[in-house]
Design an enzyme around this catalytic site. Structure first.
Site, PDB file in Angstrom:
ATOM      1  N   ARG A 180      15.050   9.717  -3.627  1.00 43.31           N
ATOM      2  CA  ARG A 180      15.469   9.112  -2.417  1.00 43.31           C
ATOM      3  C   ARG A 180      17.092   9.280  -2.599  1.00 43.31           C
ATOM      4  O   ARG A 180      17.739   9.351  -1.721  1.00 43.31           O
ATOM      5  CB  ARG A 180      15.379   7.562  -2.413  1.00 43.31           C
ATOM      6  N   LYS A 230      -7.278   2.043   1.333  1.00 45.38           N
ATOM      7  CA  LYS A 230      -8.364   1.278   2.300  1.00 45.38           C
ATOM      8  C   LYS A 230      -8.005   2.175   3.460  1.00 45.38           C
ATOM      9  O   LYS A 230      -7.113   2.399   3.676  1.00 45.38           O
ATOM     10  CB  LYS A 230      -7.479  -0.171   2.367  1.00 45.38           C
ATOM     11  N   GLY A 258       5.199   7.743  -0.202  1.00 46.88           N
ATOM     12  CA  GLY A 258       4.309   6.834  -0.959  1.00 46.88           C
ATOM     13  C   GLY A 258       3.434   7.533  -2.070  1.00 46.88           C
ATOM     14  O   GLY A 258       4.139   8.439  -2.993  1.00 46.88           O
ATOM     15  N   GLY A 298       5.402   3.782   4.869  1.00 47.36           N
ATOM     16  CA  GLY A 298       5.012   3.254   6.218  1.00 47.36           C
ATOM     17  C   GLY A 298       5.980   3.764   7.474  1.00 47.36           C
ATOM     18  O   GLY A 298       5.063   3.905   8.761  1.00 47.36           O
TER      19      GLY A 298
HETATM   20  P1  AMP Z   1      -2.576   3.742  -0.557  1.00 49.90           P
HETATM   21  O1  AMP Z   1      -1.353   3.120  -1.022  1.00 49.90           O
HETATM   22  O2  AMP Z   1      -3.569   3.324   0.182  1.00 49.90           O
HETATM   23  O3  AMP Z   1      -2.277   5.442  -0.116  1.00 49.90           O
HETATM   24  O4  AMP Z   1      -3.498   3.799  -2.085  1.00 49.90           O
HETATM   25  C1  AMP Z   1      -3.196   4.444  -3.023  1.00 49.90           C
HETATM   26  C2  AMP Z   1      -3.998   3.814  -4.231  1.00 49.90           C
HETATM   27  O5  AMP Z   1      -5.403   4.114  -4.201  1.00 49.90           O
HETATM   28  C3  AMP Z   1      -3.492   4.745  -5.486  1.00 49.90           C
HETATM   29  O6  AMP Z   1      -2.941   3.636  -6.477  1.00 49.90           O
HETATM   30  C4  AMP Z   1      -4.748   4.728  -6.224  1.00 49.90           C
HETATM   31  O7  AMP Z   1      -5.178   4.857  -7.418  1.00 49.90           O
HETATM   32  C5  AMP Z   1      -5.972   4.207  -5.264  1.00 49.90           C
HETATM   33  N1  AMP Z   1      -7.103   4.901  -5.156  1.00 49.90           N
HETATM   34  C6  AMP Z   1      -7.501   5.977  -4.711  1.00 49.90           C
HETATM   35  N2  AMP Z   1      -8.606   6.441  -5.012  1.00 49.90           N
HETATM   36  C7  AMP Z   1      -9.446   5.347  -5.492  1.00 49.90           C
HETATM   37  C8  AMP Z   1     -10.703   4.972  -5.579  1.00 49.90           C
HETATM   38  N3  AMP Z   1     -11.628   5.878  -5.718  1.00 49.90           N
HETATM   39  N4  AMP Z   1     -10.931   3.802  -6.410  1.00 49.90           N
HETATM   40  C9  AMP Z   1      -9.855   2.812  -6.554  1.00 49.90           C
HETATM   41  N5  AMP Z   1      -8.756   3.239  -6.048  1.00 49.90           N
HETATM   42  C10 AMP Z   1      -8.180   3.995  -5.779  1.00 49.90           C
END
Ligand code: AMP
Length: 396
Positions: free
Chosen positions: A35, A198, A354, A377
């Site tokens: 950044r 999620k 991210g 975001g």
């Molecule tokens: P996000 O911020 O929604 O992009 O999520 C990223 C996070 O999702 C990272 O810290 C990953 O470790 C986690 N992640 C990805 N795949 C999995 C999984 N199969 N089970 C648990 N956490 C996960």
């Protein structure tokens, strides 16, 4: 788009909103300075024109006002080295010290203001606070794409005090140009890769993308909600039980729109959430009750890579597994490698900020893709078709 390219900053004091919300280790060393590097061309242009720069940023999420842990003083040395200029620091972003230091700033000099979020007025978009900041400079420049989706005092409200002197910095302009390119004139096939924890976080984006893409690959933790919705056994894997119907309806929508929605068929199955877990590759829908899927399996990685390699536009947001642990980084690495190959073959690849940006940095592939966004975001909201307050304020 009004960018700093159209303005000569000679003799002017430019108040530049940057996103220096950088990760720091326990000794306050910057662990990823993308950044800072991203804002450098804007700062250098202003200095080269013969102007002075007053930098304002937030760092972290301080809750209780001034907190040493979130002080931007920790980044002064790193920033000075990066710019090749000794950066001065004001211990408060408003008040007498900031006023005096800004007033005494000479052409070619740089002043960094203390964390804006030490004042709750920043996130509230308080107008009086924005006016105090505005009084420090002659020209407003917004180069903080990472916070462009927030209507904060320094990112949006402040622009009204510079009706004829507000511009986008180079980073902001590049971010918008690349996002626009993917969204409005993608070369086909266009493949979006979604991952991360999620599905609920990325729901609106997935829906918006169904109108744009040819292929939608879904991996990471969010995939298990889709597998479960189809009746699969997913053991202890991440799931959002209240989103099962929604997952099924997304699958239906993809079909209606002629989008190929590709889900993983296998997982790397682990007996615990730890780097030293016992693991094996197995079918995604037959995960034993006491185990969990923490990465896509080799078969899925291969299938994903094939689709990615034959794409001409790739948008990637979210890891395929728990890539922070080496044991579960293979799927994310396979996807990263395929994105690199596609790029080499002429595709345009945009990596959402991210965690996907962190993954690409971890694998040392930042230079091998077309563009790594600094906005998490903000990029998601832009891609969802929302107007970003920080962009609107400069355009008005
Ligand atoms: P996000 O911020 O929604 O992009 O999520 C990223 C996070 O999702 C990272 O810290 C990953 O470790 C986690 N992640 C990805 N795949 C999995 C999984 N199969 N089970 C648990 N956490 C996960």
């Amino acid at each position: 788009m009004k960018t700093i390219e159209d303005f000569n900053f000679s003799g002017k004091k430019a108040l530049v909103r940057v996103d220096f919300n950088v990760p720091l280790d326990e000794n306050f060393n910057i662990t990823d300075d993308n950044r800072i590097k991203g804002a450098k061309p804007t700062i250098e242009k202003i200095l080269k024109d013969g102007g002075a720069v007053i930098l304002m940023s937030h760092l972290g999420r301080p809750k209780e006002g001034p907190t040493d842990k979130y002080s931007l003083k920790h980044i002064v040395d790193h920033l000075s080295k990066e710019l090749g200029v000794q950066v001065d620091f004001a211990n408060d972003c408003i008040g007498q010290e900031a006023i005096d230091k800004a007033a005494n700033l000479k052409d070619g000099e740089v002043l960094l203001l203390e964390n804006l979020r030490f004042y709750k007025e920043e996130e509230k978009g308080d107008e009086a606070f924005a006016e105090k900041l505005a009084a420090l400079g002659d020209v407003y420049v917004n180069d903080a794409f990472g916070t462009a989706h927030r209507a904060h005092a320094s990112t949006a409200v402040i622009a009204k005090f510079f009706p004829d002197a507000k511009y986008f910095g180079y980073l902001m302009a590049a971010e918008l140009k690349n996002a626009e390119k993917v969204l409005n004139s993608p070369e086909r096939p266009f493949t979006a890769i979604m991952g991360g924890a999620k599905v609920s976080d990325k729901l609106e984006l997935i829906e918006a993308l169904l109108d744009k893409v040819d292929n939608l690959i879904i991996g990471g933790g969010m995939a298990y909600t889709f597998v479960k919705a189809k009746g699969g056994e997913i053991g202890q894997s991440l799931v959002e039980l209240d989103k099962l119907d929604l997952a099924n309806s997304l699958v239906e929508k993809a079909k209606e729109k002629g989008v190929q929605l590709i889900l993983p068929t296998d997982s790397q199955i682990a007996d615990k959430f730890a780097n030293d877990a016992a693991v094996y590759d197995g079918p995604n829908n037959e995960i034993p009750a006491d185990k969990m899927g923490l990465d896509i399996g080799a078969e899925s990685a291969k299938a994903f890579a094939e689709v990615i390699r034959s794409s001409k536009t790739v948008l990637w947001n979210g890891p395929m597994g728990v890539f922070e642990m080496d044991t579960f980084a293979k799927g994310t690495k396979a996807v990263a490698d395929a994105v690199v190959e596609a790029t080499k073959a002429g595709a345009f690849s945009l990596i959402g900020g991210g965690d996907s940006a962190a993954a690409v940095t971890k694998f040392n592939l930042t230079e091998e893709v077309s563009y790594v966004s600094t906005g998490g975001g903000a990029l998601l909201e832009y891609m969802e078709g929302k107007e970003l307050p920080g962009v609107k304020a400069v355009n008005e």
